[in-house]
Design an enzyme around this catalytic site. Structure first.
Site, mmCIF file in Angstrom:
data_model
loop_
_atom_site.group_PDB
_atom_site.id
_atom_site.type_symbol
_atom_site.label_atom_id
_atom_site.label_comp_id
_atom_site.label_asym_id
_atom_site.label_seq_id
_atom_site.Cartn_x
_atom_site.Cartn_y
_atom_site.Cartn_z
ATOM 1 N N CYS A 195 1.109 -1.134 -0.018
ATOM 2 C CA CYS A 195 -0.515 -0.352 -0.377
ATOM 3 C C CYS A 195 0.868 1.051 -0.052
ATOM 4 O O CYS A 195 1.504 0.894 -0.032
ATOM 5 C CB CYS A 195 -1.467 0.042 0.958
ATOM 6 S SG CYS A 195 -2.362 0.778 1.129
ATOM 7 N N CYS A 212 -3.775 5.969 0.274
ATOM 8 C CA CYS A 212 -3.503 4.517 0.012
ATOM 9 C C CYS A 212 -3.283 4.898 -1.612
ATOM 10 O O CYS A 212 -2.212 3.696 -2.240
ATOM 11 C CB CYS A 212 -4.485 3.639 -0.419
ATOM 12 S SG CYS A 212 -4.533 3.096 1.824
ATOM 13 N N LYS A 214 -11.743 -5.242 1.935
ATOM 14 C CA LYS A 214 -11.890 -4.859 3.146
ATOM 15 C C LYS A 214 -12.577 -3.460 2.859
ATOM 16 O O LYS A 214 -12.695 -2.600 2.434
ATOM 17 C CB LYS A 214 -10.157 -4.083 3.073
ATOM 18 C CG LYS A 214 -9.466 -3.274 3.574
ATOM 19 C CD LYS A 214 -7.530 -2.887 3.125
ATOM 20 C CE LYS A 214 -7.604 -1.839 4.346
ATOM 21 N NZ LYS A 214 -6.358 -1.395 3.995
ATOM 22 N N ARG A 274 -2.535 3.562 12.360
ATOM 23 C CA ARG A 274 -2.591 4.540 11.671
ATOM 24 C C ARG A 274 -2.323 5.622 12.618
ATOM 25 O O ARG A 274 -1.164 5.875 12.034
ATOM 26 C CB ARG A 274 -3.983 5.611 11.071
ATOM 27 C CG ARG A 274 -4.914 4.782 10.139
ATOM 28 C CD ARG A 274 -5.908 5.188 9.483
ATOM 29 N NE ARG A 274 -5.963 4.784 8.625
ATOM 30 C CZ ARG A 274 -8.219 4.630 8.465
ATOM 31 N NH1 ARG A 274 -8.880 5.527 8.826
ATOM 32 N NH2 ARG A 274 -8.675 4.325 7.267
ATOM 33 N N GLU A 283 -16.349 -8.366 -5.079
ATOM 34 C CA GLU A 283 -14.580 -8.113 -5.015
ATOM 35 C C GLU A 283 -14.095 -9.618 -4.811
ATOM 36 O O GLU A 283 -13.268 -9.433 -5.379
ATOM 37 C CB GLU A 283 -14.320 -7.671 -3.384
ATOM 38 C CG GLU A 283 -14.902 -6.011 -3.582
ATOM 39 C CD GLU A 283 -14.301 -5.214 -4.133
ATOM 40 O OE1 GLU A 283 -13.107 -5.236 -5.003
ATOM 41 O OE2 GLU A 283 -14.396 -3.768 -4.320
ATOM 42 N N LYS A 300 -11.627 -8.004 6.263
ATOM 43 C CA LYS A 300 -10.970 -7.028 7.065
ATOM 44 C C LYS A 300 -11.545 -6.509 7.434
ATOM 45 O O LYS A 300 -12.335 -5.277 6.851
ATOM 46 C CB LYS A 300 -9.092 -6.684 6.994
ATOM 47 C CG LYS A 300 -8.761 -5.717 6.953
ATOM 48 C CD LYS A 300 -7.716 -5.158 6.498
ATOM 49 C CE LYS A 300 -6.970 -4.312 7.825
ATOM 50 N NZ LYS A 300 -5.766 -3.721 6.819
HETATM 51 C C1 PBG Z 1 -2.661 0.295 4.989
HETATM 52 C C2 PBG Z 1 -3.400 -0.981 6.048
HETATM 53 C C3 PBG Z 1 -4.097 -0.515 6.703
HETATM 54 C C4 PBG Z 1 -3.777 -1.527 7.460
HETATM 55 C C5 PBG Z 1 -3.434 -2.966 7.146
HETATM 56 N N1 PBG Z 1 -3.175 -2.209 5.812
HETATM 57 C C6 PBG Z 1 -4.218 0.641 7.345
HETATM 58 C C7 PBG Z 1 -5.749 1.073 6.695
HETATM 59 O O1 PBG Z 1 -6.199 1.018 5.478
HETATM 60 O O2 PBG Z 1 -5.984 2.540 7.169
HETATM 61 C C8 PBG Z 1 -4.837 -1.903 8.947
HETATM 62 C C9 PBG Z 1 -4.477 -2.462 10.167
HETATM 63 C C10 PBG Z 1 -5.025 -2.317 11.378
HETATM 64 O O3 PBG Z 1 -5.775 -2.081 11.754
HETATM 65 O O4 PBG Z 1 -4.318 -3.738 12.270
HETATM 66 N N2 PBG Z 1 -3.896 0.271 3.472
HETATM 67 ZN ZN ZN Z 2 -3.415 2.523 2.676
#
Ligand code: PBG
Ligand code: ZN
Length: 328
Positions: free
Chosen positions: A120, A130, A195, A205, A233, A248
């Site tokens: 990402c 992202c 996701k 974050r 998806e 997720k």
């Molecule tokens: C990156 C990403 C995120 C998470 C995993 N990969 C953060 C987001 O999408 O803001 C979240 C993982 C977590 O909260 O443990 N895109």
């Molecule tokens: Zn991201």
């Protein structure tokens, strides 16, 4: 009382209960997420995630040894670069933080550890989105081109599997093509297929300094009202060549895990995210709940819903619980 059916017959003692257990847990299915940051001699506690740290690559062996001691031999790497810019160039630099950490780990442990790398841009962009921005919008196709470079540099550094978490359209197919072209035909892709745009990512974050500077991620991550859309998806990612599909977060989306695992022949993964970890951890620390018990119950629930693979900040503790026979 004369009763034909008595459920209690099979609950009578531990051996009977273990015999009829429907869900079996295995350490083999656990993946532990690790944060790496640029620098030296760093093991920095993450304020929002008690018990989790940001590591510098020179200390990678410490955290990997810890995992292996608990029987966890799969990790998911995230990187936090020193310098972030508009186009997240450190994400696809061959000497970027994840690429360096991967090199370090794979050269020290080889096939004794399975390294998955997150794809990402949000940890690498100055604006925290992202992908590549056009105005205030993330440009899908331009971002996908960069994600391909993230993937190829990570795999060139030794990653065993890549996991795109960006939620751009068409990225699985494009990454598959890029990996094949680069000679990495046998490197699997674990797609963050479903996701959701979730407040449960808040502590992550904070850990990765990746909170968007403006707006939110709802124009690319899924609306949490939608379950059927996850099947869409899933189908698209399957068609594009995904090897594993992920849902997720985990706990608030057990219905999606169940639907997805019934509908696909691919392995189903789930990611129990930072907010889930922080809630259980902090409620436990405050003496409000039994942290260990709730951890056990929650992770079994993910497996019972259909998750073959569980990505969790509790991986080491869950592995211990399995070893002790408290679950599984
Ligand atoms: C990156 C990403 C995120 C998470 C995993 N990969 C953060 C987001 O999408 O803001 C979240 C993982 C977590 O909260 O443990 N895109
Ligand atoms: Zn991201």
């Amino acid at each position: 009382m004369e009763l034909k059916n008595r459920s209690r017959r099979l609950r009578h003692n531990p051996l009977a209960r273990s015999m009829v257990r429907e869900t079996r847990m295995s350490k083999d299915s656990l993946i532990y997420p690790i944060f790496f940051e640029e620098g030296e001699n760093i093991k920095a506690p993450i304020g929002s995630m008690d018990g989790q740290f940001r590591w510098s690559p020179d200390r990678a062996c410490e955290v990997i040894d810890e995992c292996l001691e608990h029987g966890v031999n799969k990790v998911l790497l995230f990187g936090i670069p020193k310098v972030k810019d508009e186009v997240g160039s450190q994400a696809y630099d061959e000497h970027g933080i994840v690429q360096e950490a991967t090199r370090k780990i794979k050269s020290a442990y080889g096939d004794d550890i399975y390294v998955v790398t997150d794809i990402c841009m949000c940890e690498y962009t100055s604006h925290g989105h992202c992908g590549i921005l056009h105005g205030h919008d993330v440009d899908n196709d331009e971002t996908v081109a960069h994600l391909c470079d993230v993937a190829t540099t990570q795999v060139a550094a030794g990653a065993d599997m890549v996991a795109p978490s960006d939620m751009m359209d068409g990225r699985v197919g494009a990454i598959r093509h890029a990996l094949d072209e680069a000679g990495f035909k046998n490197t699997p892709i674990m797609s963050y297929a479903a996701k959701f745009a979730s407040k449960y990512y808040g502590p992550f974050r904070d850990a990765a300094d990746s909170t968007p500077a403006f707006g939110d991620r709802r124009s690319y991550q899924m609306d949490f009202h939608n379950g059927r859309e996850a099947m869409k998806e899933m189908t698209w990612d399957e068609e594009e060549g995904a090897d594993i599909l992920m849902v997720k977060p985990a706990l608030a989306y057990l219905d999606v895990i169940k639907d997805l695992s019934y509908s696909t022949n691919l392995p189903t993964a789930t990611y129990s995210v930072s907010g889930e970890y922080a809630m259980i951890r902090n409620a436990g620390k405050a003496g409000l709940i039994d942290e260990y018990g709730i951890m056990c119950e929650s992770h079994v629930a993910m497996a019972r819903a259909g998750a073959d693979i569980i990505i969790t900040y509790y991986a080491k503790e869950v592995a211990d619980a399995i070893q002790k026979g408290d679950i599984g």
